[in-house]
Each structure stands twice: as C-alpha cells, then as structure tokens.
Design a protein around this motif. Structure first.
Motif, PDB file in Angstrom:
ATOM      1  N   TRP A  55       0.831  -1.210   0.000  1.00 14.39           N
ATOM      2  CA  TRP A  55       0.000   0.000   0.000  1.00 14.39           C
ATOM      3  C   TRP A  55       0.863   1.257   0.000  1.00 14.39           C
ATOM      4  CZ3 TRP A  55      -4.137  -1.502   4.262  1.00 14.39           C
ATOM      5  CH2 TRP A  55      -4.936  -2.531   3.761  1.00 14.39           C
ATOM      6  N   LEU A  56       1.928   1.245   0.778  1.00 13.14           N
ATOM      7  CA  LEU A  56       2.827   2.413   0.821  1.00 13.14           C
ATOM      8  C   LEU A  56       3.448   2.664  -0.551  1.00 13.14           C
ATOM      9  CD1 LEU A  56       4.584   1.802   4.255  1.00 13.14           C
ATOM     10  CD2 LEU A  56       3.096   3.731   3.700  1.00 13.14           C
ATOM     11  N   ASP A  57       3.848   1.599  -1.234  1.00 15.92           N
ATOM     12  CA  ASP A  57       4.454   1.754  -2.559  1.00 15.92           C
ATOM     13  C   ASP A  57       3.445   2.330  -3.551  1.00 15.92           C
ATOM     14  OD1 ASP A  57       6.769   0.695  -1.543  1.00 15.92           O
ATOM     15  OD2 ASP A  57       6.387  -1.347  -2.281  1.00 15.92           O
ATOM     16  N   ARG A  58       2.211   1.835  -3.521  1.00 14.54           N
ATOM     17  CA  ARG A  58       1.186   2.356  -4.439  1.00 14.54           C
ATOM     18  C   ARG A  58       0.768   3.771  -4.060  1.00 14.54           C
ATOM     19  NH1 ARG A  58      -2.855  -2.894  -4.615  1.00 14.54           N
ATOM     20  NH2 ARG A  58      -1.563  -4.260  -5.917  1.00 14.54           N
ATOM     21  N   LYS A  59       0.724   4.044  -2.773  1.00 14.96           N
ATOM     22  CA  LYS A  59       0.356   5.385  -2.307  1.00 14.96           C
ATOM     23  C   LYS A  59       1.325   6.438  -2.825  1.00 14.96           C
ATOM     24  CE  LYS A  59       0.200   8.088   2.000  1.00 14.96           C
ATOM     25  NZ  LYS A  59       1.513   8.754   1.862  1.00 14.96           N
ATOM     26  N   ILE A  99      -6.880   9.666   2.995  1.00 16.34           N
ATOM     27  CA  ILE A  99      -6.271   8.906   1.903  1.00 16.34           C
ATOM     28  C   ILE A  99      -6.199   7.423   2.255  1.00 16.34           C
ATOM     29  CG2 ILE A  99      -3.892   9.208   2.715  1.00 16.34           C
ATOM     30  CD1 ILE A  99      -3.014   9.440  -0.187  1.00 16.34           C
ATOM     31  N   TYR A 100      -6.125   7.118   3.557  1.00 16.03           N
ATOM     32  CA  TYR A 100      -5.997   5.715   3.964  1.00 16.03           C
ATOM     33  C   TYR A 100      -7.321   4.961   3.870  1.00 16.03           C
ATOM     34  CZ  TYR A 100      -1.638   7.693   5.469  1.00 16.03           C
ATOM     35  OH  TYR A 100      -0.440   8.357   5.472  1.00 16.03           O
ATOM     36  N   LEU A 101      -8.396   5.674   3.621  1.00 21.74           N
ATOM     37  CA  LEU A 101      -9.647   4.989   3.307  1.00 21.74           C
ATOM     38  C   LEU A 101      -9.517   4.258   1.974  1.00 21.74           C
ATOM     39  CD1 LEU A 101     -12.601   4.346   3.895  1.00 21.74           C
ATOM     40  CD2 LEU A 101     -13.220   6.544   2.856  1.00 21.74           C
ATOM     41  N   ALA A 102      -8.833   4.895   1.022  1.00 23.65           N
ATOM     42  CA  ALA A 102      -8.589   4.232  -0.264  1.00 23.65           C
ATOM     43  C   ALA A 102      -7.688   3.018  -0.088  1.00 23.65           C
ATOM     44  CB  ALA A 102      -7.963   5.215  -1.253  1.00 23.65           C
ATOM     45  N   ALA A 103      -6.785   3.074   0.898  1.00 23.00           N
ATOM     46  CA  ALA A 103      -5.896   1.932   1.144  1.00 23.00           C
ATOM     47  C   ALA A 103      -6.684   0.720   1.600  1.00 23.00           C
ATOM     48  CB  ALA A 103      -4.840   2.307   2.181  1.00 23.00           C
ATOM     49  N   ILE A 104      -7.570   0.901   2.582  1.00 24.17           N
ATOM     50  CA  ILE A 104      -8.292  -0.269   3.101  1.00 24.17           C
ATOM     51  C   ILE A 104      -9.446  -0.660   2.199  1.00 24.17           C
ATOM     52  CG2 ILE A 104      -7.629   0.284   5.464  1.00 24.17           C
ATOM     53  CD1 ILE A 104     -10.496   1.246   5.950  1.00 24.17           C
ATOM     54  N   GLU A 105      -9.908   0.244   1.336  1.00 23.88           N
ATOM     55  CA  GLU A 105     -10.977  -0.100   0.405  1.00 23.88           C
ATOM     56  C   GLU A 105     -10.445  -0.922  -0.764  1.00 23.88           C
ATOM     57  OE1 GLU A 105     -14.199   0.307   0.310  1.00 23.88           O
ATOM     58  OE2 GLU A 105     -14.606   1.636   1.994  1.00 23.88           O
ATOM     59  N   SER A 106      -9.308  -0.499  -1.323  1.00 23.43           N
ATOM     60  CA  SER A 106      -8.839  -1.129  -2.566  1.00 23.43           C
ATOM     61  C   SER A 106      -7.339  -1.399  -2.597  1.00 23.43           C
ATOM     62  CB  SER A 106      -9.184  -0.221  -3.758  1.00 23.43           C
ATOM     63  OG  SER A 106      -8.410   0.971  -3.706  1.00 23.43           O
ATOM     64  N   GLY A 107      -6.608  -0.955  -1.585  1.00 20.83           N
ATOM     65  CA  GLY A 107      -5.151  -1.053  -1.667  1.00 20.83           C
ATOM     66  C   GLY A 107      -4.571  -0.167  -2.747  1.00 20.83           C
ATOM     67  N   PHE A 108      -5.283   0.943  -3.076  1.00 21.87           N
ATOM     68  CA  PHE A 108      -4.887   1.874  -4.138  1.00 21.87           C
ATOM     69  C   PHE A 108      -4.832   1.191  -5.497  1.00 21.87           C
ATOM     70  CE2 PHE A 108      -2.832   3.711  -0.301  1.00 21.87           C
ATOM     71  CZ  PHE A 108      -3.501   4.923  -0.271  1.00 21.87           C
ATOM     72  N   ASN A 109      -5.626   0.153  -5.674  1.00 20.85           N
ATOM     73  CA  ASN A 109      -5.679  -0.569  -6.951  1.00 20.85           C
ATOM     74  C   ASN A 109      -6.905  -0.101  -7.733  1.00 20.85           C
ATOM     75  OD1 ASN A 109      -5.737  -2.336  -9.091  1.00 20.85           O
ATOM     76  ND2 ASN A 109      -6.059  -4.177  -7.859  1.00 20.85           N
ATOM     77  N   PRO A 110      -6.724   0.614  -8.851  1.00 16.12           N
ATOM     78  CA  PRO A 110      -7.876   1.162  -9.581  1.00 16.12           C
ATOM     79  C   PRO A 110      -8.765   0.096 -10.205  1.00 16.12           C
ATOM     80  CG  PRO A 110      -5.862   1.497 -10.830  1.00 16.12           C
ATOM     81  CD  PRO A 110      -5.447   0.988  -9.485  1.00 16.12           C
ATOM     82  N   LYS A 111      -8.282  -1.130 -10.319  1.00 18.81           N
ATOM     83  CA  LYS A 111      -9.083  -2.198 -10.914  1.00 18.81           C
ATOM     84  C   LYS A 111      -9.645  -3.169  -9.877  1.00 18.81           C
ATOM     85  CE  LYS A 111      -6.879  -2.130 -15.471  1.00 18.81           C
ATOM     86  NZ  LYS A 111      -8.086  -1.698 -16.175  1.00 18.81           N
ATOM     87  N   GLY A 127     -12.897  -0.052  -8.262  1.00 18.14           N
ATOM     88  CA  GLY A 127     -12.006   1.101  -8.341  1.00 18.14           C
ATOM     89  C   GLY A 127     -11.308   1.424  -7.034  1.00 18.14           C
ATOM     90  N   THR A 128     -10.494   2.476  -7.088  1.00 14.86           N
ATOM     91  CA  THR A 128      -9.712   2.910  -5.934  1.00 14.86           C
ATOM     92  C   THR A 128     -10.586   3.177  -4.731  1.00 14.86           C
ATOM     93  OG1 THR A 128      -8.078   3.905  -7.432  1.00 14.86           O
ATOM     94  CG2 THR A 128      -8.051   4.632  -5.133  1.00 14.86           C
ATOM     95  N   LYS A 149      -9.578  -0.887  11.515  1.00 14.60           N
ATOM     96  CA  LYS A 149      -8.614  -1.176  10.444  1.00 14.60           C
ATOM     97  C   LYS A 149      -8.083   0.131   9.846  1.00 14.60           C
ATOM     98  CE  LYS A 149      -8.214  -3.814   6.117  1.00 14.60           C
ATOM     99  NZ  LYS A 149      -8.974  -4.630   5.121  1.00 14.60           N
ATOM    100  N   PHE A 150      -8.977   1.107   9.651  1.00 14.46           N
ATOM    101  CA  PHE A 150      -8.564   2.419   9.152  1.00 14.46           C
ATOM    102  C   PHE A 150      -7.620   3.096  10.134  1.00 14.46           C
ATOM    103  CE2 PHE A 150      -9.138   7.005   9.336  1.00 14.46           C
ATOM    104  CZ  PHE A 150      -8.843   7.386   8.040  1.00 14.46           C
TER     105      PHE A 150
END
Length: 579
Positions: free
Chosen positions: A224-228, A249-261, A270-271, A358-359
């Motif tokens: 997650w840090l690398d994608r962030k 911004i960390y909501l996107a991390a736990i929702e998708s791991g910053f993965n748009p797909k 999505g993210t 988790k957040f």
C-alpha cells in the motif's frame, strides 16, 4: 447525547451567544459625542509595541471609542478602572475593538482582539487579587463572544446567502481566540481534527489490526505504501481543495489497496470502491466503453464530494467512514434504534464494525512508517500529458503516435475498458506519458477517423438479433445501432449489412469467435452474391449455380441443421474477386 440532541444543542447555543453578544453591543457601545479615538489617546493607553501602526488601524475620521456604561450601573466599573490603570488599559483595548467592529473594520478589530488576548495571558495577578481575577475572567468571556460576532458579521458582509465555505473561513480566523467548538454553527464547514477525534482511539479492535499489520500483514502495508507514493499527490490535492483531512487517503488503502481495478464481491469497483449506482449519482460514467470508477482522479473527486456530504450529515469521523462503507441510511437507522450516535456501541454489520479500527491502524502506521520498521518508498509520482481525442480511437494507435509502448498508455487510462476511446464523442481526454502530448496530437491529427479503429462488416442472417450480434463481436448493441442509424433494434432483416466497431486488440479475437460460432467471415476482397429461391430449387442446386460448395452456402446463410428453403427467400454466397 444522541446526534439529534447534539445538533439541537449546538443550534440553541449559537442563538444564545448571538443574542447575548448583541445585548453587549447595544449596552456597551458608546454614543455620538463620546471620547475620540485619537492617536494620542491610543499611545497613552497602550505599551509602545501596540501602536496604531502595529495593529494596522488606519484612522481617517477618528471613530468613537465605546466607554463603560454611564449611570449608576456602570459606576462600580468606572471606579475600579480609575484605581487600576493596568486593567483600564485592557478594557480600553476591548472597547476600541468593539467600536471598530460596529464600524465594520473587521481586520482592525480582529487584530485588537488578538492583542488583548496576548496581554491578558501575560498578566498574572497575585492570588489575593480577586478584582483582577474577576475582571480577566469576564474579559475572556467577552472576547470569545465578540469573536463569534466578528466571524458572523464578516461572513455576512461577504455573502448574504448561506455559504458554508465563507462561514468556515470566518470562524477559522477566530479559533486562535479560544472560540469554543460547541458554539461553531453546524452549517459552518468546521471539520474536527481527525487525529484527536478518531486516530487517538485505543481499544482491542485497533490493537488487533496494529498487531496484524506489523506482523503477518507487513507485506500488505508495504504494498500500500508503494502504491500510495504514486497517487498521493493527486489525492492530497483533492482533499486539500475540499478542506478534508489528509488522513482520509488511507480509506482508499483499506478499500482497494490503491488498486484502480480492484473489484469487491458485491460489484464495488475502483480505488474508492463505488457501486455503479452510487458512481452515476456522483457523475461518474459507467457503461460498456468507459467505467470512470477505475480512473483514480475522477473517482477521487467523487469520493471527496461523498465524504464531505457524509461529514455534514454526521459530524463524526467514525460515523462518516461507517456510512461510506455500509451506506448512510443504514448508519442512521442504527443510530435511531440505539438512541445514541456512539459508533463503538452501535449495532451495525460486522464488516463495517471492523472497518474503522482497520482504518485507524492503517493511518497510524502509514503516517510514520519508519517508526514501525517499513522501508521508505520511491517518490515516483504519477505524471502525464492530456490530449483531446475525437471519436473512437484505439489506444495502441495513440501509443504509436506518442512513441511509447501501448501498455504505458493503457495504464494511464484504466477507465477505458475496451482500450479505445468511446465512439461518437468529441474531445475525449486521454492521458499519455509526460512530454509526449504535443507530438502525439500532431501525428494523430494526420490519421483519418476511419483508420483509428478496426471495423468489421456483418451481414444479418435469419433469426439474428442486434443483441446476439453484439455479443458475438464483444461490443454493445447500442453502439451498433447508433453507428448504423438503427432507430428500432427489432427492425433488422436478413441481408442487412452492419458496421461493427472493434477496438484493434479485440478484432482478431472477435473474428475467430464469430467464425467459431458458425458464422462465415469472408476473406478480404471477396465479392458477395445473392440468389432468389424459386419453386423446385434445392440448396445443392443453388450452390452449383453460384459456383460455391454446399458447405460454403450453409455456413454463409447459417443453415447448419436444415436444408429447408422457401420460394422468394434470398440466399447469399461469397466468391473470390475476378482477375
């Protein structure tokens, strides 16, 4: 106190303080003919560091200084101030601020209030000095109330309409005067500090996630840090623009791991993991060609709007995140049934109850990753140029014009599901690698629209529908209908020739799929011929007349399991070009 009670209390408190402050203004403001506010008068009352120039007050026609009330009611105060020049100096500054506010000199009044606050804090009276203690306590309350009047009056002077951003900015200016949060109006967009409101929470659920992410889940956090590091500047920009805490911004991390797909089991994508209906509500396009839930920039814009609305609704970050995860109506129902708005005691789905700790753990670790032993990430920010593309154009062609591999252009445009821009649209924005936009646009303009996408021709056979044809080619029935100006999809007939839009990457696969389904795909250049069936004709006889094989005739006319033909029916075949 439950949510509705808290909102009612805030409203009551705000009305009370405004009423009382107006009473102060009416009772304490001086009348025409009182002592002038001259430079000499100010200099004689203030310390040398508190001159007119220091406060930014520019006096043209000297305003009138508000003095302590006249008559018996004010006699005790006047007598006390005559005996205490140190307190009289503070009272004088306060009444100058009061008068400047009444004359709409907002910045000058604000400056004097801050001076007054500093001077009052610096004054430390002896424990036995009850007069000074009582006066300073009263002065602190008066400054607080006057700060609220200043914020309201300043916001109102800029816009008579209800404007949350102006009101928020006005109240933010007086927060240094210790203005209490309980008196900030609910309509003002004053966001509580998420660090103190949520991230400081310690409980068993948070400890469990902290232990996991610093143990078996370390690789997850590192990923997650690398994608962030790639998208954080984009997301921070949108959060800052809307006045939301950066920690979201960390909501996107736990929702998708910053993965748009990333796609959930229930179809969120999505993210920011929007369901299609919610995405369309926030103006994201979701169709066969484009799904903007997979576009990090557009999806972030929609998520920021949604989160802002949730905060206005709940005013509590745990409830905001819960509403984002499970839906605001479910959270409101849980609050209504429980009779309180304490997230940690609400009866809500297990997934959402687990989502908030988790957040908290993710944000706590990712805000200071080195402290938890994580590797520093490369500063590899997402950069690109944007070009406007007209009509359906394959991303492979755009990549060739930009002089880069197709994969790079595809990665920059994850919302384009068919690796092509949608048909029938002008100026569709496409991202290309940095510094390639101008050259790409110049080369693309020289390519005719007809050559930008692979097109297939299809001849309708008996029993076919537009939906079935679209399914075979991997395209959309609506696109075929629009491109072939078909108003009624039911009105297609055997022998009609349709233009099928095909992204280049799908063309060969579609050709094979159509051939495998039993439909004949003629080689390039073959000529189409037809024959009208007469009474007594047979399929083999027609094949001999047209100079083709019976197998060819069956395949072209989709007649694999029957030889039944009727007089008047038209049969088709393809023959090689004549020499």
């Amino acid at each position: 106190m439950n949510l509705s009670s808290r909102l009612a209390f805030k409203t009551f408190a705000t009305l009370w303080f405004l009423t009382f402050s107006m009473f102060l203004l009416a009772g304490c403001a001086g009348r025409p003919g009182s002592t002038d506010l001259s430079a000499d008068r100010i200099d004689s009352q203030l310390e040398p560091s508190h001159t007119v120039e220091d406060t930014g007050v520019v006096v043209t026609d000297p305003p009138i200084v508000a003095r302590p009330p006249e008559g018996p009611a004010g006699r005790a105060l006047r007598d006390m101030l005559d005996d205490r020049p140190d307190l009289a100096q503070l009272d004088d500054i306060y009444r100058q601020a009061l008068e400047l506010l009444s004359l709409s000199h907002y910045e000058a009044a604000e400056d004097l209030l801050y001076i007054l606050k500093d001077e009052a804090v610096a004054m430390v009276p002896a424990d036995s000095d009850s007069v000074a203690h009582g006066f300073l306590a009263s002065l602190d309350r008066r400054v607080t109330l006057l700060a609220g009047v200043l914020a309201e009056d300043q916001a109102l002077s800029l816009s008579v309409a209800d404007n949350d951003s102006l009101l928020a900015a006005a109240y933010d200016n007086v927060r240094g005067l210790s203005f209490p949060d309980s008196l900030v109006p609910v309509s003002g967009n004053m966001l509580s500090d998420i660090q103190g409101d949520l991230l400081a929470i310690e409980n068993d659920a948070v400890d469990k996630w902290m232990e996991y992410f610093t143990g078996n889940g370390r690789t997850t956090i590192q990923k997650w840090l690398d994608r962030k590091a790639v998208v954080d500047s984009l997301i921070y920009h949108r959060l800052d623009e809307s006045g939301l805490p950066r920690e979201l911004i960390y909501l996107a991390a736990i929702e998708s791991g910053f993965n748009p797909k990333a796609r959930s089991g229930v179809g969120a994508l999505g993210t920011w993991q929007f369901m299609a209906g919610t995405a369309r509500h926030y103006h994201l396009r979701c169709d066969w060609w484009v799904d903007e839930r997979q576009d990090p920039e557009l999806a972030t814009r929609a998520a920021v709007t949604y989160l802002s609305q949730l905060y206005k609704r709940f005013g509590d970050w745990a409830l905001v995140l819960a509403g984002y995860n499970t839906g605001e109506h479910r959270v409101e129902r849980a609050i209504r049934l429980a009779g309180h708005d304490d997230f940690w005691r609400l009866h809500i789905p297990w997934q959402t109850r687990n989502h908030i700790p988790k957040f908290i753990a993710t944000a706590r670790i990712c805000e200071d990753p080195l402290a938890y032993g994580f590797e520093p990430t490369q500063d590899d920010k997402l950069g690109y140029d944007v070009i406007d593309v007209t009509d359906a154009t394959d991303l492979g062609l755009i990549a060739r014009c930009a002089g880069v591999p197709k994969d790079e252009v595809v990665a920059l445009n994850p919302a384009l599901l068919r690796e092509a821009t949608p048909p029938g649209q002008t100026d569709y924005p496409v991202r290309v690698p940095t510094s390639t936009g101008a050259a790409c646009m110049q080369k693309l303009r020289s390519i005719p629209l007809a050559e930008r996408l692979t097109w297939r021709r299809h001849t309708v056979t008996r029993g076919e529908t537009l939906g079935a044809i679209a399914s075979r080619y991997g395209t959309a029935a609506g696109d075929i209908a629009r491109l072939n100006t078909i108003r009624n999809a039911a009105l297609i007939h055997p022998g009609d020739r349709l233009l099928i839009p095909m992204p280049a990457e799908l063309a060969d696969r579609a050709r094979n799929r159509v051939a495998e389904s039993g439909h004949y795909v003629p080689p390039a250049g073959y000529e189409r011929v037809s024959y009208r069936v007469h009474s007594g004709d047979t399929l083999s006889g027609i094949a001999r007349k047209l100079g083709v094989t019976l197998r060819h005739l069956r395949k072209v006319n989709n007649m694999h399991k029957t030889s039944l033909i009727r007089p008047g029916q038209r049969v088709f075949a393809y023959r090689p070009p004549r020499p």
